[in-house]
Design a protein around this motif. Structure first.
Motif, PDB file in Angstrom:
ATOM      1  N   LEU B 110      30.233  35.194  38.737  1.00 26.71           N
ATOM      2  CA  LEU B 110      31.364  36.078  39.000  1.00 26.71           C
ATOM      3  C   LEU B 110      30.914  37.503  39.197  1.00 26.71           C
ATOM      4  O   LEU B 110      31.529  38.288  39.900  1.00 26.71           O
ATOM      5  CB  LEU B 110      32.323  36.071  37.807  1.00 26.71           C
ATOM      6  N   VAL B 111      29.820  37.832  38.517  1.00 25.49           N
ATOM      7  CA  VAL B 111      29.401  39.214  38.447  1.00 25.49           C
ATOM      8  C   VAL B 111      28.599  39.620  39.679  1.00 25.49           C
ATOM      9  O   VAL B 111      28.447  40.790  39.981  1.00 25.49           O
ATOM     10  CB  VAL B 111      28.607  39.383  37.118  1.00 25.49           C
ATOM     11  N   ILE B 112      28.112  38.631  40.407  1.00 22.01           N
ATOM     12  CA  ILE B 112      27.358  38.933  41.615  1.00 22.01           C
ATOM     13  C   ILE B 112      28.328  39.085  42.788  1.00 22.01           C
ATOM     14  O   ILE B 112      29.084  38.174  43.081  1.00 22.01           O
ATOM     15  CB  ILE B 112      26.375  37.794  41.950  1.00 22.01           C
ATOM     16  N   PRO B 113      28.298  40.212  43.464  1.00 28.42           N
ATOM     17  CA  PRO B 113      29.221  40.386  44.593  1.00 28.42           C
ATOM     18  C   PRO B 113      28.959  39.322  45.653  1.00 28.42           C
ATOM     19  O   PRO B 113      27.843  38.883  45.832  1.00 28.42           O
ATOM     20  CB  PRO B 113      28.865  41.776  45.142  1.00 28.42           C
TER      21      PRO B 113
ATOM     22  N   LEU C 221      37.218  41.251  38.309  1.00 32.62           N
ATOM     23  CA  LEU C 221      35.937  41.001  38.959  1.00 32.62           C
ATOM     24  C   LEU C 221      36.102  40.796  40.452  1.00 32.62           C
ATOM     25  O   LEU C 221      35.271  41.214  41.247  1.00 32.62           O
ATOM     26  CB  LEU C 221      35.257  39.786  38.332  1.00 32.62           C
ATOM     27  N   LEU C 265      26.149  47.294  40.194  1.00 35.40           N
ATOM     28  CA  LEU C 265      27.511  46.804  40.018  1.00 35.40           C
ATOM     29  C   LEU C 265      27.566  45.745  38.926  1.00 35.40           C
ATOM     30  O   LEU C 265      28.422  45.773  38.043  1.00 35.40           O
ATOM     31  CB  LEU C 265      28.018  46.222  41.335  1.00 35.40           C
ATOM     32  N   ALA C 266      26.617  44.810  38.998  1.00 32.63           N
ATOM     33  CA  ALA C 266      26.576  43.760  37.988  1.00 32.63           C
ATOM     34  C   ALA C 266      26.398  44.358  36.590  1.00 32.63           C
ATOM     35  O   ALA C 266      27.040  43.934  35.633  1.00 32.63           O
ATOM     36  CB  ALA C 266      25.442  42.783  38.293  1.00 32.63           C
ATOM     37  N   VAL C 269      29.581  45.988  35.353  1.00 31.78           N
ATOM     38  CA  VAL C 269      30.559  44.969  34.972  1.00 31.78           C
ATOM     39  C   VAL C 269      30.200  44.351  33.635  1.00 31.78           C
ATOM     40  O   VAL C 269      31.055  44.175  32.760  1.00 31.78           O
ATOM     41  CB  VAL C 269      30.631  43.895  36.073  1.00 31.78           C
ATOM     42  N   VAL C 270      28.923  44.024  33.457  1.00 28.21           N
ATOM     43  CA  VAL C 270      28.497  43.415  32.199  1.00 28.21           C
ATOM     44  C   VAL C 270      28.755  44.360  31.034  1.00 28.21           C
ATOM     45  O   VAL C 270      29.277  43.961  29.985  1.00 28.21           O
ATOM     46  CB  VAL C 270      27.003  43.028  32.277  1.00 28.21           C
ATOM     47  N   LEU C 273      32.389  44.389  30.231  1.00 28.26           N
ATOM     48  CA  LEU C 273      32.797  43.184  29.514  1.00 28.26           C
ATOM     49  C   LEU C 273      32.361  43.244  28.058  1.00 28.26           C
ATOM     50  O   LEU C 273      33.096  42.847  27.158  1.00 28.26           O
ATOM     51  CB  LEU C 273      32.207  41.940  30.188  1.00 28.26           C
TER      52      LEU C 273
END
Lengths: 366, 266, 291
Positions: B110-113, C221, C265-266, C269-270, C273
Motif C-alpha cells: 500500500l505504501v509504495i506508490p 494511502l 513518500l513511503a 507514510v510509515v 502510521l
C-alpha cells in the motif's frame, strides 16, 4: 457409421473450419495463412487501422504493437534486463532516444546496426531529417520516420487569424485571452513555448538564470490558464465544447477538430515553430530482425507516408512522399513549412531535464 | 412509541442515502447518455442519438478481449488474495511474537506508490526473465495491490467472531478442521464473499501497475488508457456502459446463485 | 468477550505463511529494491548502481519537494475525513436494511467501481465544465446567465474526484464492522433513554472503530499517491507528490530520483502510521487487543 452421421461429421468439420477462418478473418490483422509477427512498441497513432494494411500487405508481416506510454517508458523497456531481446521494432522521439540508444561509448549501443541494404527507402529522406538519423562510426542505428510540429491550435471565430499576436506563442500568455487558453501539462513543451514567447532563441540551452526567469513568468501567468491538458481527448473536447479558445496543440488535434467542422486552425509562431521527429530502431537482440527490417523499410516508404499523412496529418520523413503530394496538399499538411522560411525550432532535449521538471513543478505548486 | 424521537433521523438517513446513490450514479448515467451521442466529441450537447459507438465496440474484438482479460485476472486475483488474506486474518486472532512486524509487512504494497510498484516489478521480472503475461506478471501486480485491502477488509470481520462457539465445539471433541469448516467458515462467509468481491473490483480497476507489466493481453483500464492518450476515443462511453451492463448481469447471476444456495434470508 | 484462556484454532504461522511468502518475495523485495535504487545515479544512458546521496540532498535543498509533500498530506487528510463523513451514514444505512435489499444495495455500491477510475474521473469534465451538464441545465432553467467557472479545475474538484472514486474503500470496512454489532445493544440504549448522538458516540463508533480505521488508512494511502485526479481535475495547480514521482519516470529518465521520491513518500507514510498508531491504537486494533 451411418450415412447421416457421416454427413453430420463432415458438416460439423466444414462449419468448424469455416467458423475458424471467419473468426480469424474477423479479428483485425490475423489471417489463416502462416505469417510472421513482430512485437513492436510505438504510439498506436502511427499505425491506425486504415494504414496498417499498407505495411502488413507490403511485407507479409503482422505487427503486434504493445501499449505505448511515453519515450521514457520505451527506454525503460529497453533498459530493463532482457529488454533488448524482447521487442523487434521500436519507434520513439529521436532526441530523447539518442543518448540511451548509443550508450556512452562505442559497443554499448542498445540497438542493432541496421542492414541498410534491407532498408533502401531510408536513403531517400528529406534533407532536414537525414541529419537526424542516429549514427555512429558509419553505422546507422535509427531512422527518423515521421515528424510533426507543435503550435497553438485556436478557434478562428474567437481569435483573429491576422493579428501578429495570434501568430506568436504570446497568444497563450497575453491577458487578452485570460481564462480561455490552456497549456499542456508537460514540462518540456510548456516551458519551451513560454521561453520562445519571451524571446529566447535557444530555449533548450537556457541556463539556470533564464530558466528561473521563465518559471517566474509562468507562475505570474498561471491564472490565465483554464487548465493544463494531459490527454488527447481532453484537449480536443475542450476546444470543441468552447471551454477554451486556444491551446498548445498537436497536428492531429487540428485534423480531428477540422473534420468535425470547427473553424479551428493552428498558428505559425513567428517566435519559433517547434518541430519534432520520431525514429525507428531495432533492439540489439531482436528475435525477428529480418521481418523488423522489412517493416521499418515499409514505414520509410512513400505508400505508408501518403496513407499516414492523409489519415492522421502527421508528416513523414521520406522525400518521396512530399514529392508525391500535390502542392495544395503539401501546403495543407505542412510539408511546405520547410520551404516557407518559417522559424523552425527543433524540440530538442534540454541540457538538464531535471531542472525543467522541477521548474514546472514549481509553476504548478505555486 | 419510544422509538419516535428517532423517526426524524430515520427519514433523514433515507434522504441522505438517496442523495448519495444519486450522486454516485449520476456520472454513470451521464456516461450512458453520452454514449448515444453521434458526435465524436465526448461531451454535451448531444448532436444526435445513435448506436454508432455500440456497433463499434461490439464489433471490435480487441475491446471485448480486453474485457475478458480483466475478468480472468480479476477472478484469479480475488481467489488468491482472499485465500492469503483469510490465512492472515485467522492467524491474527492469535497472540504471537512478530505480529506488529507482520502487520507492517502486509501494509507494504500500500505504501509504495503505484508507478513505482509497476516499474519495480518490471525490473524484478526482467531479472527473473519472466515474460509479461496476464497470469504471471499482471496477476502478481494485482495480488500485490489487493492483498492489503483484502486483509484490512476481512480482518475486522474475523476479529469479531465469537470464539465461545469454537470453544464449545472443542469441548465437544470436534477436530479443528471440522470446527473451521462447519462453524467458523459459514459465519464469516459473508465477509469472505465481500472481500472476494472487493478484490475483484480492485483488480478490475487497477491501472498504473498493470501498464508496466502487461504483455499482449491488455486489461480494460490499460485499453482505455491506450485509447484516450493519443487519439480521440469516442467509443469510450459506450464501452464503459457495456462493461457496466455485463458486470450487472454477472452480479445478478452471482446474487441469485448465492440466494438459492443460502435458502431464505441473507 | 474473548477470554485469554480460549485459543483460536489453527497454528498462526502455518496460516500466515503463504501470505508471508508472497509478501516477502513480491512485496518486500521490490520495496528494498526501490530503496536501493534511490541511492543510485541516473543519466540519460541509464541507471548505474553508483552509491550517492545526491537524490536526497536535492530533496532537502529544493523547497518544492517539501511543499508538495505538505500539499499532498493536506489533500489526502482532507479527502479522508470527507470520505469518512460521507460514507459512515451510508454504511450505517446499509446495516439497517433487511433481506434482499441489503444485497441489492451492496451490489449497487460496488457496481460503479467496475468502471475504470480513469473513466470515472474523466466523466466529471462534461459534467462540470463551462459547457457541461450542470451549467447547461442551470442556464436552461434561467438560474444563471453565464456559465459558472469554478465548478472545475481547482482544489475542490480534486476532493470531489478523490472522494467519489474512493468511497467504496471507506464504506465497505465500516459496513462490515457495523454489521457485527448486535442491534439489541442499540435498542437497549434507546430504552434506557439515550439520545442519538450518545448512541453514535458511545456505542456505534467505538464498536466500528476497526472498520473506520481500516477505511481511513486505505483512503489516505490512496489519496496521497493520487495523480490522475489532480492532473485531470485540478487545473493549473493540480499537482501532488505522485505527479512529481510520475514525471521522473514518464517525462524523464531519472529513475533513481523517482525511487528516492518514492522512498521519501513511503517513509513519511510509515512514520505517520507509527505516530497515529501510538495515538489511536492501530496496533491494538490489529494485534488483537481488547476494546
Amino acid at each position: 457409421m451411418s450415412k447421416s452421421s457421416m454427413k453430420r461429421r463432415a458438416f460439423l468439420k466444414h462449419s468448424a473450419q469455416a467458423l475458424g477462418a471467419a473468426a480469424f478473418a474477423g479479428i483485425p490483422g490475423m489471417t489463416y495463412a502462416q505469417q510472421k509477427t513482430i512485437t513492436a512498441v510505438f504510439a498506436g497513432v502511427i499505425l491506425p487501422d486504415k494504414v496498417r494494411p499498407v505495411v502488413e500487405n507490403a511485407t507479409n508481416v503482422k505487427v503486434n504493437n504493445l501499449p505505448y506510454v511515453s519515450p521514457t517508458d520505451t527506454v525503460a523497456k529497453l533498459l530493463a534486463p532482457g529488454g533488448t531481446s524482447r521487442y523487434d521494432l521500436m519507434v520513439s522521439v529521436t532526441n530523447f532516444m539518442r543518448g540511451p540508444l548509443l550508450g556512452e561509448r562505442a559497443g554499448q549501443e542498445l540497438a542493432m546496426a541496421l542492414d541498410m541494404s534491407k532498408v533502401p527507402n531510408a536513403a531517400k529522406l528529406l534533407p532536414l531529417f537525414k541529419e537526424e538519423t542516429i549514427r555512429r562510426a558509419g553505422k546507422t542505428y535509427a531512422v527518423p520516420i515521421f515528424w510533426g510540429y507543435d503550435s497553438v491550435i485556436y478557434n478562428r471565430k474567437k481569435i483573429p487569424e491576422d493579428a501578429a499576436l495570434t501568430q506568436s506563442w504570446k497568444v497563450l500568455f497575453d491577458d487578452k485571452y485570460a481564462g480561455r487558453v490552456a497549456l499542456r501539462d508537460d514540462a518540456h513543451q510548456s516551458i519551451a513555448a513560454a521561453a520562445l514567447s519571451m524571446g529566447h532563441k535557444k530555449p533548450f540551452e537556457m541556463d539556470k538564470k533564464d530558466l528561473d526567469e521563465v518559471t517566474r513568468f509562468l507562475i505570474a501567468k498561471k491564472k490565465n490558464f483554464r487548465t493544463m491538458w494531459t490527454q488527447f481527448g481532453e484537449a480536443v473536447n475542450m476546444m470543441s465544447s468552447g471551454e477554451i479558445d486556444a491551446m498548445y496543440g498537436w497536428i492531429v488535434m487540428r485534423a480531428v477538430l477540422q473534420r468535425r467542422g470547427l473553424d479551428v486552425t493552428n498558428n505559425w509562431p513567428s517566435d519559433g515553430l517547434l518541430f519534432w521527429n520520431q525514429a525507428a530502431f531495432i533492439p540489439k537482440n531482436a528475435p525477428n530482425a529480418a521481418e523488423a527490417h522489412a517493416v521499418l523499410n515499409a514505414m520509410c516508404g512513400v505508400e505508408y507516408g501518403i496513407a499516414l499523412t492523409r489519415e492522421t496529418e502527421y508528416l513523414v520523413t521520406s522525400a518521396g512522399t512530399a514529392a508525391a503530394l500535390s502542392a495544395a496538399d503539401r501546403r495543407k499538411f505542412g510539408y511546405d513549412i520547410l520551404e516557407r522560411g518559417l522559424n523552425l525550432v527543433p524540440l530538442a532535449w534540454p541540457k538538464s531535464m531535471d531542472s525543467w521538471i522541477e521548474a514546472w513543478g514549481r509553476v504548478k505548486a505555486a | 412509541m419510544v422509538r419516535d424521537p428517532f423517526r426524524a433521523w430515520k427519514v433523514a438517513l433515507w434522504v441522505y442515502a438517496g442523495t448519495f446513490f444519486f450522486v454516485l450514479y449520476a456520472p454513470l448515467v451521464t456516461i450512458a447518455v453520452l454514449s448515444f451521442n453521434e458526435s465524436e466529441i465526448t461531451g454535451f450537447p448531444i448532436a444526435a442519438f445513435s448506436l454508432r459507438w455500440y456497433r463499434a465496440v461490439l464489433g471490435n474484438p480487441v475491446l471485448l478481449a480486453a474485457f475478458w482479460h480483466s475478468v480472468v485476472v480479476g477472478v484469479a486475483t480475488a481467489l488468491v488474495a482472499t485465500a492469503l488474506a483469510l490465512g492472515l486474518a485467522l492467524a491474527f486472532r492469535h497472540d504471537f511474537r512478530g505480529k506488529g512486524v507482520l502487520l507492517n509487512l502486509v501494509l507494504v504494497p500500500l505504501v509504495i506508490p503505484g508507478i513505482i510498484g509497476g516499474i519495480v516489478l518490471l525490473i524484478f521480472f526482467g531479472y527473473a526473465e519472466v515474460r509479461s503475461s496476464l497470469m504471471s506478471t499482471v496477476l502478481v501486480a494485482h495480488v500485490n495491490w489487493v492483498l492489503p485491502f483484502a486483509f484490512l477488509t476481512l480482518y475486522p470481520r474475523v476479529h469479531r467472531f465469537d470464539q465461545t462457539l469454537e470453544e464449545a465445539a472443542m469441548d465437544l471433541g470436534a477436530h479443528p478442521r471440522q470446527i473451521f469448516l462447519r462453524i467458523v467458515l459459514p459465519i464469516i462467509r459473508p465477509g469472505i464473499i465481500a472481500t472476494a468481491l472487493f478484490s475483484f473490483s480492485l483488480s478490475f480497476d487497477e491501472f498504473i501497475r498493470t501498464v508496466f507489466v502487461v504483455g499482449e493481453e491488455r486489461t480494460v483500464p490499460v485499453q482505455f488508457w491506450t485509447m484516450i492518450v493519443d487519439r480521440l476515443a469516442p467509443e469510450l462511453p459506450a464501452m464503459a456502459v457495456v462493461i457496466i451492463l455485463i458486470s450487472m448481469a454477472v452480479a445478478l447471476l452471482g446474487f441469485t446463485y448465492a440466494n438459492r444456495a443460502d435458502g431464505a434470508g441473507s | 468477550m474473548n477470554g485469554p484462556a480460549v485459543k483460536p484454532i489453527g497454528k498462526p504461522w502455518l496460516l500466515a505463511s503463504p501470505a508471508v511468502l508472497w509478501l516477502v518475495v513480491f512485496g518486500l523485495a521490490p520495496l528494498v529494491f526501490m530503496v536501493a535504487m534511490s541511492f543510485w545515479k541516473s543519466t540519460i544512458f541509464g541507471t548505474r548502481p553508483d552509491f550517492q546521496l545526491g537524490n536526497y540532498a536535492r530533496q532537502l535543498s529544493e523547497p518544492l519537494y517539501g511543499t508538495l509533500m505538505l500539499k499532498s498530506l493536506r489533500i489526502a487528510t482532507a479527502s479522508t475525513l470527507l470520505a469518512l463523513v460521507v460514507s459512515y451514514p451510508i454504511a450505517y444505512f446499509m446495516t439497517r436494511l433487511r433481506g434482499v435489499w441489503k444485497s441489492v444495495f451492496i451490489i449497487g455500491l460496488f457496481m460503479p467501481f467496475w468502471t475504470s477510475y480513469v473513466v470515472r474521473t474523466f466523466v466529471w469534465l462534461p459534467i462540470l465544465g463551462r459547457a457541461g451538464a450542470i451549467n447547461t441545465a442551470l442556464m436552461w432553467l434561467g438560474i444563471i446567465d453565464r456559465p459558472i467557472d469554478w465548478l472545475i479545475y481547482n482544489e475542490g474538484t480534486i476532493y470531489l474526484g478523490l472522494v467519489y472514486v474512493y468511497t467504496l474503500f471507506m464504506v465497505l470496512p465500516i459496513y462490515l464492522s457495523l454489521d457485527r454489532i448486535d442491534p439489541r445493544l442499540i435498542e437497549a440504549a434507546v430504552d434506557l433513554g439515550a439520545r442519538p448522538w450518545s448512541v453514535f458516540w458511545r456505542i456505534l463508533l467505538p464498536l466500528s472503530w476497526p472498520g473506520v480505521l481500516s477505511g481511513c488508512i486505505m483512503v489516505f494511502l490512496l489519496g496521497i499517491g493520487a495523480y490522475v485526479t489532480p492532473r485531470l481535475l485540478g487545473g493549473p495547480s493540480g499537482i501532488m507528490y505522485g505527479n512529481m514521482i510520475a514525471d521522473q519516470f514518464l517525462s524523464n529518465n531519472n529513475w533513481a530520483f523517482g525511487a528516492a521520491l518514492g522512498t521519501t513518500l513511503a517513509l513519511v507514510v510509515v512514520i505517520l502510521l507509527l505516530i497515529t498508531g501510538r495515538w489511536i491504537g492501530i496496533r491494538q486494533v490489529f494485534t488483537g487487543g481488547r476494546f
